[in-house]
Motif scaffolding. Structure first.
Motif, PDB file in Angstrom:
ATOM      1  N   GLY A   1      -2.604   2.904 -10.240  1.00  0.00           N
ATOM      2  CA  GLY A   1      -3.441   3.922 -11.125  1.00  0.00           C
ATOM      3  C   GLY A   1      -2.848   5.174 -11.460  1.00  0.00           C
ATOM      4  N   ALA A   2      -1.553   5.375 -12.025  1.00  0.00           N
ATOM      5  CA  ALA A   2      -0.967   6.473 -12.038  1.00  0.00           C
ATOM      6  C   ALA A   2      -1.052   7.705 -10.954  1.00  0.00           C
ATOM      7  N   PRO A   3      -0.549   7.571  -9.945  1.00  0.00           N
ATOM      8  CA  PRO A   3      -1.064   8.399  -8.776  1.00  0.00           C
ATOM      9  C   PRO A   3      -0.354   9.876  -9.375  1.00  0.00           C
ATOM     10  N   LYS A   4      -0.904  10.926  -8.594  1.00  0.00           N
ATOM     11  CA  LYS A   4      -0.476  12.212  -8.859  1.00  0.00           C
ATOM     12  C   LYS A   4       0.211  12.993  -7.663  1.00  0.00           C
ATOM     13  N   GLU A   5       0.254  14.224  -7.874  1.00  0.00           N
ATOM     14  CA  GLU A   5       0.991  14.894  -6.818  1.00  0.00           C
ATOM     15  C   GLU A   5      -0.032  15.218  -5.641  1.00  0.00           C
ATOM     16  N   ASP A   6      -1.335  14.943  -5.918  1.00  0.00           N
ATOM     17  CA  ASP A   6      -2.128  15.077  -4.817  1.00  0.00           C
ATOM     18  C   ASP A   6      -2.727  13.673  -4.322  1.00  0.00           C
ATOM     19  N   SER A   7      -2.484  12.851  -4.755  1.00  0.00           N
ATOM     20  CA  SER A   7      -2.976  11.305  -4.299  1.00  0.00           C
ATOM     21  C   SER A   7      -2.564  10.907  -2.961  1.00  0.00           C
ATOM     22  N   PRO A   8      -3.299  10.327  -2.264  1.00  0.00           N
ATOM     23  CA  PRO A   8      -2.758  10.033  -1.023  1.00  0.00           C
ATOM     24  C   PRO A   8      -1.661   9.017  -0.972  1.00  0.00           C
ATOM     25  N   VAL A   9      -0.863   8.831   0.132  1.00  0.00           N
ATOM     26  CA  VAL A   9      -0.038   7.773   0.321  1.00  0.00           C
ATOM     27  C   VAL A   9      -0.463   6.801   1.531  1.00  0.00           C
ATOM     28  N   LEU A  10      -0.502   5.530   1.170  1.00  0.00           N
ATOM     29  CA  LEU A  10      -1.027   4.691   1.847  1.00  0.00           C
ATOM     30  C   LEU A  10       0.337   4.062   2.530  1.00  0.00           C
ATOM     31  N   LEU A  11       0.036   3.350   3.767  1.00  0.00           N
ATOM     32  CA  LEU A  11       1.348   2.936   4.456  1.00  0.00           C
ATOM     33  C   LEU A  11       1.107   1.580   5.020  1.00  0.00           C
ATOM     34  N   THR A  12       1.578   0.592   4.544  1.00  0.00           N
ATOM     35  CA  THR A  12       1.512  -0.515   5.399  1.00  0.00           C
ATOM     36  C   THR A  12       2.989  -1.440   5.379  1.00  0.00           C
ATOM     37  N   VAL A  13       3.095  -2.560   5.942  1.00  0.00           N
ATOM     38  CA  VAL A  13       4.318  -3.367   6.257  1.00  0.00           C
ATOM     39  C   VAL A  13       4.820  -4.307   5.026  1.00  0.00           C
ATOM     40  N   ASP A  14       6.025  -4.791   5.211  1.00  0.00           N
ATOM     41  CA  ASP A  14       6.784  -5.452   4.174  1.00  0.00           C
ATOM     42  C   ASP A  14       6.440  -7.091   4.154  1.00  0.00           C
ATOM     43  N   PHE A  15       5.499  -7.363   5.065  1.00  0.00           N
ATOM     44  CA  PHE A  15       5.262  -8.897   5.047  1.00  0.00           C
ATOM     45  C   PHE A  15       4.251  -9.100   3.644  1.00  0.00           C
ATOM     46  N   ALA A  16       4.731 -10.017   2.903  1.00  0.00           N
ATOM     47  CA  ALA A  16       4.217 -10.273   1.539  1.00  0.00           C
ATOM     48  C   ALA A  16       2.649 -10.326   1.648  1.00  0.00           C
ATOM     49  N   LEU A  17       2.017 -11.195   2.707  1.00  0.00           N
ATOM     50  CA  LEU A  17       0.752 -11.490   2.558  1.00  0.00           C
ATOM     51  C   LEU A  17      -0.021 -10.169   2.888  1.00  0.00           C
ATOM     52  N   THR A  18       0.621  -9.299   3.735  1.00  0.00           N
ATOM     53  CA  THR A  18      -0.269  -7.990   3.821  1.00  0.00           C
ATOM     54  C   THR A  18      -0.117  -7.004   2.772  1.00  0.00           C
ATOM     55  N   TYR A  19       1.267  -7.180   2.163  1.00  0.00           N
ATOM     56  CA  TYR A  19       1.281  -6.156   0.936  1.00  0.00           C
ATOM     57  C   TYR A  19       0.299  -6.879  -0.008  1.00  0.00           C
ATOM     58  N   PHE A  20      -0.082  -8.101  -0.429  1.00  0.00           N
ATOM     59  CA  PHE A  20      -0.763  -8.501  -1.222  1.00  0.00           C
ATOM     60  C   PHE A  20      -2.255  -8.176  -1.081  1.00  0.00           C
ATOM     61  N   VAL A  21      -2.547  -8.371   0.029  1.00  0.00           N
ATOM     62  CA  VAL A  21      -4.290  -8.029   0.524  1.00  0.00           C
ATOM     63  C   VAL A  21      -4.349  -6.769   0.230  1.00  0.00           C
ATOM     64  N   VAL A  22      -3.529  -5.817   1.033  1.00  0.00           N
ATOM     65  CA  VAL A  22      -3.772  -4.297   0.832  1.00  0.00           C
ATOM     66  C   VAL A  22      -3.569  -4.022  -0.749  1.00  0.00           C
ATOM     67  N   SER A  23      -2.826  -4.300  -1.601  1.00  0.00           N
ATOM     68  CA  SER A  23      -2.320  -3.745  -2.803  1.00  0.00           C
ATOM     69  C   SER A  23      -3.679  -4.492  -3.799  1.00  0.00           C
ATOM     70  N   GLY A  24      -4.133  -5.574  -3.315  1.00  0.00           N
ATOM     71  CA  GLY A  24      -5.538  -6.078  -4.271  1.00  0.00           C
ATOM     72  C   GLY A  24      -6.517  -5.126  -3.882  1.00  0.00           C
TER      73      GLY A  24
END
Ligand code: SF4
Lengths: 314, 446
Positions: free
Chosen positions: B330-353
C-alpha cells in the motif's frame, strides 16, 4: 502381449457418516478406493459441496457478494433460504464470524438465535462453524448443539484445545456430528480421532477436517497429508483414520491475494471475483481429488462447477 | 525393477576369466545387481544381454526433452505416484491450443494473452510453456497459424492426423525440437517416419487403452521410442481413468509399454467452460498429466494453476523460500511501520496476506533466515539480533525512514532487548503471535 489393467484393491473402507434429516439428509464416505477411482472398486457416496454463509452481512466479504445476495438484506435466515432455493447446495455452512471476541463479540444467545432461525428456514443439512476462537467457539457450539437437537448438524470443529467440551456436548449429549480439526499432519489427525474415541464419541459421529490451504499457499502439505491418510486408512485398514474428510476451503481461499487484490491493485489480473472463483474451484477440486469427501465453497459459481465436476467423475 | 544377481549371472559367459576384476562371474553379477559396478566391466557380455539388462534397470517412465533454447523443458521421468514417497521431478507443462478454424483476430488475441501472462512467483517464472496447433481441414489456415504462433518461441506441438500435412508443418518448425501429435493405427508408419527423421517426440492416440497399448508396441516395432500418449478419451471420466491407469501401469505395474508422458485436451473436455478447465487442469497436476492443453491463458486461470503446480512439484525435503528483501504494501511512506518475518514461503504468504487485508501501508522486511518458520529459524540461530541488524542495515530502510519502528513476530518477543541493542534509534515493537491478528494490530498501531 495385450494390456493388463493394474487394479489397486484396498482392505479398508472410509466410514459412512449421515448429516441432516429428512429428504435432504445425505451420507458421505463408504469408499474403498482412492477418490474417484471408480474403475478400481467401490467409490462410495458422491462427494458433497456446501455453501458458506455468515452471521455477518455478505458485505463484510465484499461488494460483489453483497450484490449477489442483496435480496436477503442483512437477514441471515433469509440468506440461507435464498442460497438453498437458488443454488441447491448439498448443505449450508453457517459461520459465526460475528462471535469473535476480538470482533463483534456477539453473545452466545444471539448466535443460538441465528442458528435456530437458519435451521428452520432450510431443509438441507446444516454445518456450523465458529470464529476460530477456541474458547468462545466451544461455548457457542455447546449451546447450538443443544438448541438444534434432532437436526443432525455438523459442528465445525472440535480441536485438540476444546474437543472435550465440544465432543461431550455435541456428539454425546445432543447426538450431533463432530468435525475433528487438525493442522495438516497425519499424526495429529489420528491423535484427535483417538481422543474423541476415548471420550466415547462413536466413529459414525466423526468427520475430519485435516486442515487446508489455498492452492499456491502450501497446498502440498494438504495433498500429501491426505495421500498419507488414505494410504493408511484404505491400505493398512487403520480404523483411527477412516473418518470421511470435510474441507472448508473457502475459509482460506478468499483471504489470499489472488482473491483479495482489487482490479486497481493488480490491473493485469482482471476481474476480481472471477479470479476468486478460479482459485476456489482449483482448491476445491484439488482437495476432492486428494481425499475430501465434502468441501465448503463461498461462490455459487464455484458450487455449480465443482458439483458438475463431481458428477462427471462419479 | 532391476534384475537379481542370479538373473545377471545367466547373462555372463560363466567362464570366471577374472578380466572384470572379480574372482568369479557370480561375484561380479552380485555387484552389478547391487548397482556398485557397471555391466560394461565384463568385456564378454553380449550386446543382447546388455540390452536386456538396461531394459530391466531402466526407469519406469521415460524422460524426454522437448523445445529448444529458453523453451526447452523435460517431461516424464516420474518414479512414484505420491509426492511424499519421493520428489516429483518434471512438472506438467501447459499448452495453449490453436486450431485452423480461428480467424486472425482470435489468433492474435491468444498470442497476446500468452505474452501477457508471464510473471515470477517464488523464484519461478510462470507462463504457458507450449503452443499446440491443430489441423482439421483448412491446411492454409493451419500452416499460417503455425507460422505465427511459432514466433512466440515456445514449445511447438503440431497436431495433425494427416501425415502429409504433418510433414509440411514439421518442416517449418523442425529446428525447434517440436512434438508431433496425431499418430493413430491408420497413419502410424508415415507418422513414425516423420518423427524418426526429425528425431522428435511423437504423440499416439487410440479409442481405448487396449488399442493405445497395441499402438505403442507397433510404434516401438516401427523403430520409434520417443512417445507421448494422448489419454484424453471421449469424456471427463474416461480422461481421468486413462491418465491414472497409464501412469500407474508404468510406476507400480512394472509395465514400460505405458512408461510415457501423457497429454490431455482439457480444452475439449471442458466444452467451453473456463471454470471447468481450471478444475480439470488442477486435477491433472495432481493426477498424472504431463502436458495439459488449455483453450486460452489469462491471469485468473494461471494464478491458481501455476501456484498449485509450484506447490506440488516442490522438493518435500526443501522448504520453499522467498527472496530476502523489503516488500512494500500500500505505498508505504517514511513513517510507515516495518514488519519483520522469516523467508519461509508459507509464513511470508500468510503474513503478506494479512497485511494486504489490513489495507494499511507497511514495509515487510525479510532477512535470510534459512527458509524455516519463525520459531525454527530462531531456534537454529538464523533469526537473531545480528541477522536482523544486518538485514535492516542492508535494506536501506534507515535512510528512507523518519520514524523507525520495527515490529517483530510475537513468538520471538524475547529478541526485543537484543535488537534494541543492535539497532540504536529504532523503536522495537512486539507484534502479534498469530498472523490473523495483524490487521487489528496495525489499525491500533497507526
Ligand atoms: S569378465 Fe565377465 S566372464 Fe570374466 S569373470 Fe568377469 S563376468 Fe565372468
Amino acid at each position: 502381449m495385450g494390456y493388463k489393467k493394474t487394479v489397486k484393491k484396498y482392505n479398508g473402507t472410509i466410514n459412512k457418516v449421515t448429516l441432516g434429516t429428512g429428504e435432504k439428509a445425505f451420507e458421505i464416505g463408504g469408499r474403498n478406493v482412492m477418490p474417484f477411482y471408480k474403475f478400481d472398486g467401490e467409490a462410495g457416496e458422491q462427494a458433497k459441496v456446501g455453501i458458506e454463509i455468515s452471521d455477518e452481512p455478505a458485505s463484510s466479504w465484499s461488494e460483489a457478494f453483497a450484490e449477489l445476495y442483496k435480496e436477503a438484506g442483512d437477514d441471515t435466515a433469509a440468506w440461507a433460504k435464498l442460497v438453498e432455493e437458488k443454488y441447491a447446495p448439498d448443505f449450508i455452512c453457517l459461520r459465526f464470524d460475528g462471535a469473535d471476541p476480538n470482533g463483534k463479540n456477539k453473545s452466545v444467545e444471539e448466535c443460538v438465535e441465528v442458528a435456530k432461525k437458519v435451521a428452520d428456514e432450510i431443509s438441507v443439512p446444516l454445518v456450523v462453524a465458529g470464529s476460530k476462537n477456541d474458547e468462545k467457539d466451544s461455548e457457542v457450539f455447546q449451546k447450538i448443539a443443544e438448541a438444534l437437537q434432532g437436526k443432525n448438524i455438523l459442528i465445525l470443529s472440535a480441536k485438540e484445545e476444546n474437543y472435550k467440551a465440544v465432543g461431550a456436548a455435541g456428539a454425546l449429549a445432543y447426538n450431533q456430528k463432530i468435525s475433528a480439526e487438525s493442522s495438516v499432519d497425519i499424526n495429529l489427525a489420528k491423535q484427535l480421532n483417538i481422543l474423541l474415541g476415548q471420550l466415547g464419541v462413536k466413529k459414525e459421529s466423526v468427520i475430519m477436517d485435516i486442515g487446508s490451504a489455498a492452492v499456491g499457499y502450501g497446498f502440498e502439505y494438504v495433498t500429501s497429508t491426505m495421500d498419507r491418510i488414505l494410504l493408511a486408512s484404505l491400505g493398512q485398514n487403520d480404523d483411527t483414520l477412516q473418518m470421511p474428510i470435510i474441507t472448508p476451503i473457502s475459509f482460506d481461499v478468499w483471504s489470499v491475494k489472488e482473491a483479495l487484490a482489487t482490479e486497481a491493485d493488480e490491473p493485469a489480473w482482471g476481474n476480481q471475483i472471477e479470479r476468486g472463483i478460479h482459485m476456489e474451484v482449483s482448491t476445491a477440486v484439488s482437495c476432492l481429488v486428494s481425499g475430501s469427501d465434502a468441501v465448503i465453497v463461498r461462490h455459487p459459481k464455484s458450487l455449480e462447477t465443482v458439483k458438475k465436476f463431481i458428477e462427471k467423475l462419479s | 525393477m532391476g534384475l537379481t544377481g542370479l538373473e545377471i549371472f545367466k547373462l555372463t559367459p560363466r567362464t570366471n576369466c577374472k578380466e572384470c576384476g572379480f574372482p568369479t562371474c557370480m561375484a561380479f553379477s552380485m555387484k552389478v545387481a547391487s548397482g556398485a559396478v557397471e555391466i560394461e566391466k565384463c568385456p564378454h557380455i553380449s550386446d543382447e544381454a546388455k540390452g536386456k539388462l538396461s531394459e530391466a534397470t531402466a526407469p519406469p517412465m521415460k524422460t524426454f526433452t522437448i523445445g529448444k533454447g529458453d523453451a526447452e523443458r523435460k517431461i516424464g521421468g516420474e518414479t512414484v505416484l505420491y509426492r511424499h514417497e519421493k520428489t516429483l521431478v518434471n512438472k506438467p507443462l501447459v499448452a495453449v491450443a490453436f486450431d485452423d478454424t480461428l480467424n486472425a483476430e482470435e489468433v492474435d488475441a491468444k498470442i497476446n494473452n500468452i505474452k501477457d501472462v508471464d510473471y515470477e512467483r517464488i523464484g519461478e517464472q510462470m507462463n504457458a510453456e507450449a503452443v499446440l496447433v491443430r489441423y482439421g481441414t483448412d491446411k492454409e489456415s493451419f500452416l499460417n497459424i503455425l507460422d505465427k504462433v511459432s514466433q512466440l518461441g515456445k514449445i511447438n506441438i503440431v497436431y495433425s492426423k494427416d501425415a502429409s500435412v504433418a510433414k509440411e508443418a514439421i518442416e517449418k518448425v523442425k529446428d525447434t525440437n517440436p512434438v508431433l501429435m496425431g499418430a493413430n493405427k491408420d497413419n502410424l508408419n508415415d507418422m513414425v517416419a516423420i518423427a524418426s527423421e526429425n528425431k522428435i517426440v511423437l504423440g499416439l492416440e487410440a479409442p481405448t487403452l487396449e488399442e493405445l497399448y497395441d499402438l505403442v508396441q507397433a510404434a516401438d516395432k516401427a523403430g520409434h521410442k520417443d512417445l507421448i500418449l494422448n489419454t484424453t478419451g471421449e469424456e471427463i471420466g474416461k480422461a481421468f481413468e486413462n491418465t491414472v491407469e497409464v501412469r500407474r501401469a508404468a510406476i507400480t505395474g512394472g509395465d514400460r509399454t505405458f512408461g510415457y508422458p501423457s497429454l490431455v485436451f482439457v480444452n475439449d473436455l471442458a466444452e467451453g467452460d473456463e471454470f471447468m478447465e481450471t478444475a480439470l487442469a488442477s486435477t491433472l497436476v495432481l493426477r498424472y498429466g504431463s502436458i495439459i492443453v488449455l483453450s486460452d491463458i489469462s491471469y485468473k486461470r494461471a494464478l491458481p494453476l501455476f501456484g498449485l503446480r509450484q506447490n506440488i512439484y516442490t522438493d518435500p525435503q526443501k522448504p520453499m523460500r522467498v527472496e530476502p528483501k523489503v516488500y512494500e504494501f500500500g505505498a508505504p511512506k517514511e513513517d510507515s511501520p516495518v514488519l519483520l518475518t522469516v523467508d519461509f514461503a508459507l509464513t511470508y504468504f500468510v503474513v503478506s496476506g494479512e497485511i494486504e487485508r489490513a489495507k494499511s501501508p507497511a514495509w515487510l522486511l525479510i532477512p535470510d533466515a534459512g527458509g524455516y518458520s519463525v520459531l525454527t529459524s530462531w531456534a537454529a540461530g538464523k533469526f537473531g539480533g545480528s541477522v536482523i541488524r544486518n538485514a535492516v542495515k542492508e535494506s536501506g530502510l534507515e535512510e528512507k525512514l523518519t520514524k523507525k519502528r520495527l515490529v517483530i513476530p510475537g513468538k520471538v518477543a524475547v529478541l526485543k532487548g537484543d535488537i534494541e541493542e543492535e539497532l540504536p534509534g529504532w523503536e522495537v515493537i512486539v507484534g502479534p503471535d498469530e498472523a490473523m491478528q495483524i490487521p487489528k494490530f496495525l489499525k491500533e498501531l497507526v
